[in-house]
Design a protein around this motif. Structure first.
Motif, short mmCIF file in Angstrom:
data_model
loop_
_atom_site.label_atom_id
_atom_site.label_comp_id
_atom_site.label_asym_id
_atom_site.label_seq_id
_atom_site.Cartn_x
_atom_site.Cartn_y
_atom_site.Cartn_z
N ILE A 133 48.79 35.29 39.96
CA ILE A 133 49.18 35.64 41.33
C ILE A 133 50.54 36.31 41.35
O ILE A 133 50.76 37.31 42.04
CB ILE A 133 49.18 34.38 42.22
N LYS A 174 51.17 39.95 42.55
CA LYS A 174 52.10 40.12 43.66
C LYS A 174 53.16 41.16 43.30
O LYS A 174 53.53 42.01 44.13
CB LYS A 174 52.76 38.79 43.97
N VAL A 214 45.33 40.77 47.60
CA VAL A 214 46.66 40.31 47.21
C VAL A 214 47.74 41.06 47.99
O VAL A 214 48.79 40.51 48.33
CB VAL A 214 46.87 40.50 45.70
N ILE A 258 47.47 33.77 48.93
CA ILE A 258 46.66 34.23 47.78
C ILE A 258 46.04 33.03 47.08
O ILE A 258 44.87 33.06 46.67
CB ILE A 258 47.53 35.03 46.81
#
Length: 565
Positions: free
Chosen positions: A435, A439, A462, A470
């Motif tokens: 993530i 990101k 995302v 997320i």
């Protein structure tokens, strides 16, 4: 020398001839029937044709034969060449006595003249596969031209000193092999054991490629025994052509095979044979055709030709093997100083990679893959320019405006290992790391979990979302469990052209047994280690995986992102 020719009917020489494969080997009789006797065909059958030299001396068949043989030696006899060309120019329908081609290539000169093809002259008139050979092969297949143009284009482009036979397709060549086997069976016990063995080997030949070639003799006196393979195969080829001609004339159909008499010497006592697939030439790339005939000419020019009396000797076998060896040597020279098996000589990190390490590795791979027309991975770049007015103060020409350009990088598709060896803590750590990377890249990504089965593909949004949002999206994706199987991922990627264009990343602990079969590993598939696991154990598994993958991808270690130095 000036010749006076009277009552002679100009002729077109036919290269198809028959030399018996029994009794003494006598190519001279075939030369007389094929070349000399036609030159003495009378215009008025009531009286013979007459050829006299400048002194008025009449030339008989023996004199013409001697003149022809003087042009067939290892070196050029300029006087004999000039005389024979003058004689051929008067007695043949299609022959230019000023041709630069030697008399030994008289059949090629005849074919070229008939099809109005200028004789090749180095640096001035050049024949190529692209412009001549391939179009002539297509014309032959379509029926818009006969085999003479195809033969002349091959002879003018490559000048091979061999005897050739063309076949419309590889299937026609197979038909000849079937017919040959029937004829050999009829001869039966009369065939020597060596000939029977070689005929059996010949039945295994295939003409699916451009050419196939055989070595028959070391010199003119070799393999001339009664019913030897060298005599029998040429005799049967000529008989097959005669039968095919008769059938095509009776049925009004196109001829499907023929002779390629590149040189007179090889026509009557061939040291080698080249079988040519016309269809393959019509559909091949020009550089492939040129390379094929280049190998044939190199093999013909080789001073050393290995001929076996017990097994078929392929003319180009040695040079093809040499070419492969040279290619390997060049590759080794280019890679001098580089590891020959990168997967076996890489150095693994002593510590697990950070998020920054994996981000850098992914960015590097994406840049290598280049841009695409459209994807979820949108890359925006902004720059200032005076070509556009400033948005805040459009009337001030001293203030630059801003232009934003949009491009697309390949999509990112992540496969997270959720097999039994991966704990919930390992999974959460891997997803959180993913993530954060996504990101930072600010891209949407495709996601699957996998064990010995693969979950349904999901597109995770995302872009412009918080880490908490997320994570909630990730928790909605079903998490499969069980054993580990990478092969299903490979097959899943390879099954779709869209997925093959993505950057695919497997996050795993490398606990998988590589199959012994040769599988197709996706080009854009990479691997990253699962977080929150013992690093030494992870490295041991990754090393074992890299070594076991040598037969599938020897450089697989270079695809282990964040693991090697």
């Amino acid at each position: 020398m000036t010749f006076t020719v009277t009552n002679q009917k100009p002729v077109v020489l036919d290269a198809v001839h028959t030399i018996t494969c029994t009794g003494d080997y006598d190519p001279m009789a075939a030369i007389g029937r094929t070349i000399v006797e036609p030159l003495l065909t009378p215009l008025n059958p009531a009286s013979p044709a007459a050829i006299a030299d400048a002194t008025g001396r009449a030339l008989g068949p023996a004199d013409i034969t001697d003149l022809l043989l003087a042009c067939a030696g290892d070196t050029i006899d300029a006087a004999a060449e000039q005389s024979m060309k003058e004689l051929l120019g008067q007695t043949l329908v299609n022959f230019d006595q000023t041709t630069p081609l030697p008399v030994g290539e008289l059949f090629a000169a005849q074919a070229g003249r008939r099809h109005k093809l200028p004789a090749p002259v180095p640096g001035k008139v050049v024949y190529t596969a692209r412009e001549d050979v391939i179009p002539a092969a297509k014309a032959l297949l379509s029926g818009t031209s006969d085999a003479g143009q195809f033969f002349a284009s091959l002879a003018f482009a490559y000048h091979p000193d061999t005897l050739g036979f063309w076949f419309e397709t590889g299937t026609v060549f197979d038909d000849f092999k079937t017919w040959l086997a029937q004829q050999a069976q009829m001869i039966g016990p009369a065939l020597p054991a060596a000939t029977t063995k070689l005929l059996g080997d010949f039945a295994g030949l295939s003409l699916q490629g451009l050419t196939e070639s055989l070595l028959l003799r070391q010199d003119d006196s070799d393999n001339n025994e009664e019913l030897s393979f060298a005599r029998l195969i040429v005799h049967m080829l000529m008989q097959f052509l005669q039968q095919q001609r008769a059938r095509s004339q009776a049925a009004g159909t196109q001829i499907i095979a023929g002779v390629l008499p590149f040189t007179v010497g090889e026509l009557f006592c061939p040291k080698s044979l080249v079988f040519v697939n016309a269809e393959a030439h019509a559909r091949a790339r020009p550089n492939k055709v040129t390379a094929e005939w280049g190998i044939i000419n190199q093999s013909l020019a080789s001073p050393v030709k290995v001929l076996s009396h017990r097994n078929l000797s392929k003319l180009t076998a040695m040079h093809r093997a040499t070419a492969r060896a040279q290619a390997q040597a060049v590759a080794q020279a280019r890679n001098a100083g580089r590891p020959t098996s990168r997967s076996a000589q890489v150095v693994f990190r002593k510590q697990p990679p950070t998020k920054v390490d994996l981000f850098s590795a992914l960015t590097r791979v994406l840049k290598r893959m280049g841009k695409v027309n459209r994807s979820q991975n949108i890359f925006r770049k902004s720059r200032t320019t005076f070509l556009k007015a400033n948005r805040r103060d459009p009337d001030d020409f001293n203030k630059a405006g801003r232009i934003t350009s949009v491009s697309y990088m390949p999509d990112l598709h992540v496969y997270v290992d959720t097999s039994g060896s991966i704990t919930e803590a390992n999974y959460q750590e891997a997803v959180l790391m993913l993530i954060k990377i996504a990101k930072k890249l600010n891209v949407n990504l495709y996601f699957n979990s996998f064990s010995h089965v693969l979950s349904q593909e999901t597109l995770l949004r995302v872009e412009n979302k918080s880490i908490t949002q997320i994570w909630q999206e990730f928790r909605k994706v079903p998490k499969v469990d069980g054993g580990t199987d990478y092969l299903q991922i490979w097959n899943y990627i390879n099954a779709s052209a869209v997925r093959r264009r993505r950057l695919s990343l497997v996050i795993t602990d490398f606990e998988w047994r590589v199959p012994g079969t040769r599988e197709d590993h996706p080009k854009n598939l990479y691997y990253a280690p699962c977080s929150a696991m013992d690093w030494n154990s992870m490295v041991r598994s990754a090393k074992h995986f890299a070594k076991a993958m040598k037969h599938i991808d020897p450089a697989i270690a270079q695809r282990l992102l964040g693991m090697i130095v």
